[in-house]
Scaffold this motif. Structure first.
Motif, mmCIF file in Angstrom:
data_model
loop_
_atom_site.group_PDB
_atom_site.id
_atom_site.type_symbol
_atom_site.label_atom_id
_atom_site.label_comp_id
_atom_site.label_asym_id
_atom_site.label_seq_id
_atom_site.Cartn_x
_atom_site.Cartn_y
_atom_site.Cartn_z
ATOM 1 N N VAL A 1 34.865 3.592 -4.147
ATOM 2 C CA VAL A 1 35.082 2.139 -4.105
ATOM 3 C C VAL A 1 34.546 1.561 -2.798
ATOM 4 O O VAL A 1 33.890 0.519 -2.789
ATOM 5 N N ASN A 2 34.798 2.232 -1.692
ATOM 6 C CA ASN A 2 34.332 1.748 -0.399
ATOM 7 C C ASN A 2 32.811 1.806 -0.269
ATOM 8 O O ASN A 2 32.190 0.873 0.231
ATOM 9 N N TRP B 1 29.742 -10.188 -8.150
ATOM 10 C CA TRP B 1 30.216 -10.417 -9.504
ATOM 11 C C TRP B 1 31.470 -11.291 -9.482
ATOM 12 O O TRP B 1 31.607 -12.219 -10.275
ATOM 13 N N CYS B 2 32.370 -10.984 -8.546
ATOM 14 C CA CYS B 2 33.603 -11.768 -8.431
ATOM 15 C C CYS B 2 33.298 -13.227 -8.078
ATOM 16 O O CYS B 2 33.981 -14.137 -8.552
ATOM 17 N N TYR C 1 30.505 1.653 -2.565
ATOM 18 C CA TYR C 1 29.819 0.684 -3.416
ATOM 19 C C TYR C 1 30.368 -0.741 -3.283
ATOM 20 O O TYR C 1 29.932 -1.637 -4.001
ATOM 21 N N GLY C 2 31.308 -0.951 -2.386
ATOM 22 C CA GLY C 2 31.838 -2.294 -2.157
ATOM 23 C C GLY C 2 32.548 -2.876 -3.366
ATOM 24 O O GLY C 2 32.382 -4.052 -3.680
ATOM 25 N N LEU C 3 33.332 -2.051 -4.025
ATOM 26 C CA LEU C 3 34.028 -2.503 -5.233
ATOM 27 C C LEU C 3 35.456 -2.906 -4.913
ATOM 28 O O LEU C 3 36.005 -2.536 -3.887
ATOM 29 N N GLU C 4 36.039 -3.657 -5.829
ATOM 30 C CA GLU C 4 37.440 -4.033 -5.715
ATOM 31 C C GLU C 4 38.037 -4.143 -7.104
ATOM 32 O O GLU C 4 37.312 -4.325 -8.086
ATOM 33 N N CYS D 1 34.871 -4.522 -9.740
ATOM 34 C CA CYS D 1 33.727 -5.408 -9.615
ATOM 35 C C CYS D 1 33.322 -5.486 -8.146
ATOM 36 O O CYS D 1 34.121 -5.169 -7.262
ATOM 37 N N ASN D 2 32.085 -5.898 -7.913
ATOM 38 C CA ASN D 2 31.663 -6.091 -6.529
ATOM 39 C C ASN D 2 31.824 -7.570 -6.157
ATOM 40 O O ASN D 2 32.105 -8.412 -7.018
ATOM 41 N N GLY D 3 31.650 -7.871 -4.895
ATOM 42 C CA GLY D 3 31.862 -9.241 -4.415
ATOM 43 C C GLY D 3 30.991 -10.266 -5.107
ATOM 44 O O GLY D 3 31.437 -11.369 -5.428
#
Length: 154
Positions: A28-29, A68-69, A31-34, A64-66
């Protein structure tokens, strides 16, 4: 479907070890996902045991990544009751703004497109073949009710 937990709070009824959490946190870290905003059930899997042996776990999530959000700021994942499924089904909800009937019509249009894609000739052929096999197996079970192979096939 990662089948992985990210936090100690993602499991109830069994010990959570750092070695279980670490790979998912790193992924997650990197690839910058949340976690996408969600509602409904928190735990998405259970071992179906009773009492002290029961384990509940959140192993399904929508990430999702930033970017996309930012594009879909009102998107949300709804985790439904598991019913007969092994995991809790999740549905991504697309918000629709406007009058109530407009919202209903828009959602029906989206559903129509999805159903047309799902309902291909392959699906019909597979259904008919499975139904024929089921009827034949059930007929054999009436002749041989104690046959464990037929019971499994049904």
């Amino acid at each position: 479907d990662f089948n992985a937990i990210m936090n100690k709070e993602d499991r109830q009824g069994a010990i959570v070890r750092w070695a279980e959490i670490q790979p998912m946190i790193e992924c997650v870290n990197i690839y910058g996902l949340e976690d996408m905003r969600s509602s409904g059930r928190f735990f998405t899997w259970s071992n179906k045991q009773e009492g002290a042996k029961r384990v509940l776990t959140k192993i399904d999530r929508a990430l999702c990544n930033g970017g996309w959000c930012d594009m879909f700021p009102t998107a949300e994942t709804l985790f439904l009751p598991e019913n007969d499924f092994e995991h809790t089904p999740m549905v991504w909800e697309k918000p629709v703004h406007g009058y109530f009937m407009f919202q209903v019509m828009q959602k029906l249009k989206w559903l129509k497109v999805e159903l047309k894609q799902m309902y291909s000739q392959d699906v019909i052929a597979n259904y008919q073949g499975a139904k024929t096999t089921l009827v034949e197996t059930q007929s054999l079970m009436h002749k041989y009710p104690q046959d464990p192979i037929l019971a499994t096939m049904e």
